[in-house]
Scaffold this motif. Structure first.
Motif, PDB file in Angstrom:
ATOM      1  N   GLY A  63      -1.197  21.393 -32.796  1.00  0.00           N
ATOM      2  CA  GLY A  63      -0.295  20.236 -32.740  1.00  0.00           C
ATOM      3  C   GLY A  63      -0.909  19.090 -31.958  1.00  0.00           C
ATOM      4  N   THR A  64      -1.548  19.414 -30.862  1.00  0.00           N
ATOM      5  CA  THR A  64      -2.232  18.398 -30.064  1.00  0.00           C
ATOM      6  C   THR A  64      -3.403  17.816 -30.855  1.00  0.00           C
ATOM      7  OG1 THR A  64      -1.560  19.509 -28.036  1.00  0.00           O
ATOM      8  CG2 THR A  64      -3.402  17.967 -27.873  1.00  0.00           C
ATOM      9  N   ALA A  65      -4.098  18.658 -31.610  1.00  0.00           N
ATOM     10  CA  ALA A  65      -5.201  18.173 -32.452  1.00  0.00           C
ATOM     11  C   ALA A  65      -4.674  17.219 -33.518  1.00  0.00           C
ATOM     12  CB  ALA A  65      -5.930  19.345 -33.097  1.00  0.00           C
ATOM     13  N   GLY A  66      -3.515  17.528 -34.113  1.00  0.00           N
ATOM     14  CA  GLY A  66      -2.919  16.635 -35.104  1.00  0.00           C
ATOM     15  C   GLY A  66      -2.524  15.297 -34.499  1.00  0.00           C
ATOM     16  N   SER A  67      -1.944  15.338 -33.295  1.00  0.00           N
ATOM     17  CA  SER A  67      -1.584  14.091 -32.598  1.00  0.00           C
ATOM     18  C   SER A  67      -2.824  13.274 -32.265  1.00  0.00           C
ATOM     19  CB  SER A  67      -0.817  14.406 -31.312  1.00  0.00           C
ATOM     20  OG  SER A  67       0.432  14.961 -31.599  1.00  0.00           O
ATOM     21  N   ALA A  68      -3.865  13.946 -31.798  1.00  0.00           N
ATOM     22  CA  ALA A  68      -5.114  13.259 -31.472  1.00  0.00           C
ATOM     23  C   ALA A  68      -5.729  12.632 -32.723  1.00  0.00           C
ATOM     24  CB  ALA A  68      -6.098  14.222 -30.813  1.00  0.00           C
ATOM     25  N   ALA A  69      -5.660  13.344 -33.845  1.00  0.00           N
ATOM     26  CA  ALA A  69      -6.187  12.797 -35.097  1.00  0.00           C
ATOM     27  C   ALA A  69      -5.408  11.550 -35.512  1.00  0.00           C
ATOM     28  CB  ALA A  69      -6.131  13.850 -36.197  1.00  0.00           C
ATOM     29  N   ALA A  70      -4.095  11.554 -35.294  1.00  0.00           N
ATOM     30  CA  ALA A  70      -3.278  10.377 -35.610  1.00  0.00           C
ATOM     31  C   ALA A  70      -3.689   9.191 -34.741  1.00  0.00           C
ATOM     32  CB  ALA A  70      -1.799  10.697 -35.420  1.00  0.00           C
ATOM     33  N   ILE A  71      -3.984   9.459 -33.477  1.00  0.00           N
ATOM     34  CA  ILE A  71      -4.438   8.393 -32.571  1.00  0.00           C
ATOM     35  C   ILE A  71      -5.799   7.862 -33.025  1.00  0.00           C
ATOM     36  CG2 ILE A  71      -5.288   7.960 -30.214  1.00  0.00           C
ATOM     37  CD1 ILE A  71      -2.283   7.950 -30.270  1.00  0.00           C
ATOM     38  N   VAL A  72      -6.701   8.759 -33.410  1.00  0.00           N
ATOM     39  CA  VAL A  72      -8.034   8.328 -33.864  1.00  0.00           C
ATOM     40  C   VAL A  72      -7.913   7.459 -35.114  1.00  0.00           C
ATOM     41  CG1 VAL A  72     -10.228   9.145 -34.839  1.00  0.00           C
ATOM     42  CG2 VAL A  72      -9.290  10.230 -32.785  1.00  0.00           C
ATOM     43  N   VAL A  73      -7.097   7.891 -36.084  1.00  0.00           N
ATOM     44  CA  VAL A  73      -6.896   7.084 -37.296  1.00  0.00           C
ATOM     45  C   VAL A  73      -6.293   5.732 -36.917  1.00  0.00           C
ATOM     46  CG1 VAL A  73      -5.574   6.909 -39.448  1.00  0.00           C
ATOM     47  CG2 VAL A  73      -6.727   9.042 -38.865  1.00  0.00           C
ATOM     48  N   GLY A  74      -5.325   5.752 -35.997  1.00  0.00           N
ATOM     49  CA  GLY A  74      -4.711   4.507 -35.539  1.00  0.00           C
ATOM     50  C   GLY A  74      -5.716   3.573 -34.882  1.00  0.00           C
ATOM     51  N   LEU A  75      -6.571   4.135 -34.031  1.00  0.00           N
ATOM     52  CA  LEU A  75      -7.599   3.317 -33.375  1.00  0.00           C
ATOM     53  C   LEU A  75      -8.535   2.682 -34.399  1.00  0.00           C
ATOM     54  CD1 LEU A  75      -8.465   5.576 -30.326  1.00  0.00           C
ATOM     55  CD2 LEU A  75      -7.670   3.204 -30.205  1.00  0.00           C
ATOM     56  N   VAL A  76      -8.938   3.462 -35.390  1.00  0.00           N
ATOM     57  CA  VAL A  76      -9.827   2.932 -36.430  1.00  0.00           C
ATOM     58  C   VAL A  76      -9.130   1.804 -37.193  1.00  0.00           C
ATOM     59  CG1 VAL A  76     -10.978   3.492 -38.614  1.00  0.00           C
ATOM     60  CG2 VAL A  76     -11.198   5.035 -36.654  1.00  0.00           C
ATOM     61  N   LEU A  77      -7.890   2.025 -37.595  1.00  0.00           N
ATOM     62  CA  LEU A  77      -7.147   0.986 -38.322  1.00  0.00           C
ATOM     63  C   LEU A  77      -6.972  -0.270 -37.477  1.00  0.00           C
ATOM     64  CD1 LEU A  77      -4.364   3.125 -40.042  1.00  0.00           C
ATOM     65  CD2 LEU A  77      -6.338   2.042 -41.131  1.00  0.00           C
ATOM     66  N   HIS A  78      -6.663  -0.073 -36.208  1.00  0.00           N
ATOM     67  CA  HIS A  78      -6.447  -1.216 -35.324  1.00  0.00           C
ATOM     68  C   HIS A  78      -7.740  -2.002 -35.090  1.00  0.00           C
ATOM     69  CE1 HIS A  78      -4.696  -3.699 -32.250  1.00  0.00           C
ATOM     70  NE2 HIS A  78      -5.633  -3.303 -31.378  1.00  0.00           N
ATOM     71  N   HIS A  79      -8.842  -1.311 -34.893  1.00  0.00           N
ATOM     72  CA  HIS A  79     -10.091  -2.016 -34.599  1.00  0.00           C
ATOM     73  C   HIS A  79     -10.746  -2.615 -35.844  1.00  0.00           C
ATOM     74  CE1 HIS A  79     -10.177  -1.392 -30.344  1.00  0.00           C
ATOM     75  NE2 HIS A  79      -9.870  -0.120 -30.524  1.00  0.00           N
ATOM     76  N   LEU A  80     -10.554  -1.984 -36.990  1.00  0.00           N
ATOM     77  CA  LEU A  80     -11.151  -2.539 -38.213  1.00  0.00           C
ATOM     78  C   LEU A  80     -10.322  -3.674 -38.801  1.00  0.00           C
ATOM     79  CD1 LEU A  80     -12.481   0.598 -40.137  1.00  0.00           C
ATOM     80  CD2 LEU A  80     -13.783  -1.095 -38.830  1.00  0.00           C
ATOM     81  N   TRP A  81      -8.986  -3.496 -38.830  1.00  0.00           N
ATOM     82  CA  TRP A  81      -8.133  -4.468 -39.513  1.00  0.00           C
ATOM     83  C   TRP A  81      -7.063  -5.081 -38.625  1.00  0.00           C
ATOM     84  CZ3 TRP A  81      -8.977   0.225 -42.431  1.00  0.00           C
ATOM     85  CH2 TRP A  81      -9.962   0.068 -43.393  1.00  0.00           C
ATOM     86  N   ARG A  82      -7.182  -4.884 -37.325  1.00  0.00           N
ATOM     87  CA  ARG A  82      -6.213  -5.448 -36.383  1.00  0.00           C
ATOM     88  C   ARG A  82      -4.783  -5.049 -36.732  1.00  0.00           C
ATOM     89  NH1 ARG A  82      -8.373  -5.368 -32.310  1.00  0.00           N
ATOM     90  NH2 ARG A  82      -9.465  -7.053 -31.360  1.00  0.00           N
ATOM     91  N   THR A  83      -4.602  -3.798 -37.102  1.00  0.00           N
ATOM     92  CA  THR A  83      -3.290  -3.282 -37.466  1.00  0.00           C
ATOM     93  C   THR A  83      -2.365  -3.384 -36.257  1.00  0.00           C
ATOM     94  OG1 THR A  83      -4.387  -1.739 -38.945  1.00  0.00           O
ATOM     95  CG2 THR A  83      -2.085  -1.295 -38.440  1.00  0.00           C
TER      96      THR A  83
END
Length: 182
Positions: free
Chosen positions: A50-70
């Motif tokens: 569950g913690t790994a899934g949450s961490a993966a969501a944060i990583v995807v979020g970071l990528v989206l935010h830094h690439l496209w300013r989500t």
């Protein structure tokens, strides 16, 4: 390649190894459900999936935010878009595994984590860390009515309790941001 990855990859490639106790149909639907429910294999992390899934969501979020300013509210939209396929996949995989809420189903953590991120007043390292910690706290604690929602049958019960935990965490995150604490 790490030993953990060597254990996860065969499970994803060989559907007969997904569950040692029950065989699972190898149809395209079953494979799609497994990929979504385990969030592309994160659910097979040996310690704290569950913690790994949450961490993966944060990583995807970071990528989206830094690439496209989500912006933060967009994560609420992403969570809403993933909600129906997530409920379907979680229910399908749970049914095929013969368990009410298998630990390796982590799409619920991804959705809940994105709901939490939607409450951020600003996205910086402090808010990312606070969102992660707050969601994990509410997901583990399960204050009223989160635990009651968990009793809803099928994929809805698996996913919606984490959505509610995400709402609680988002409210706290928003409040912290309102008072400029991050």
């Amino acid at each position: 390649m790490s030993s953990r990855l060597r254990r996860v990859i065969p499970r994803l490639q060989n559907p007969s190894r997904w569950n040692q106790n029950r065989s699972m149909k190898t149809s395209a639907r079953s494979i799609a459900a497994r990929w979504i429910a385990t969030w592309f294999g994160c659910g097979y992390w040996p310690k704290g999936p569950g913690t790994a899934g949450s961490a993966a969501a944060i990583v995807v979020g970071l990528v989206l935010h830094h690439l496209w300013r989500t912006p933060a509210p967009a994560f609420g939209i992403l969570a809403a878009l993933l909600l129906v396929p997530g409920i379907w996949a979680a229910g399908e995989v749970a049914r095929q595994a013969g368990k009410k809420d298998p630990q390796f189903v982590v799409v619920d953590e991804v959705i809940g984590q994105w709901v939490t991120l939607a409450g951020a007043a600003a996205l910086n390292w402090k808010s990312w860390l606070a969102a992660f910690l707050l969601f994990r706290i509410f997901d583990i604690w399960k204050p009223f009515p989160v635990r009651r929602i968990e009793s809803v049958p099928g994929g809805a019960g698996i996913v919606l309790d984490d959505v509610m935990a995400g709402v609680y965490a988002a409210l706290v995150l928003f409040t912290l941001g309102w008072f400029n604490l991050y």
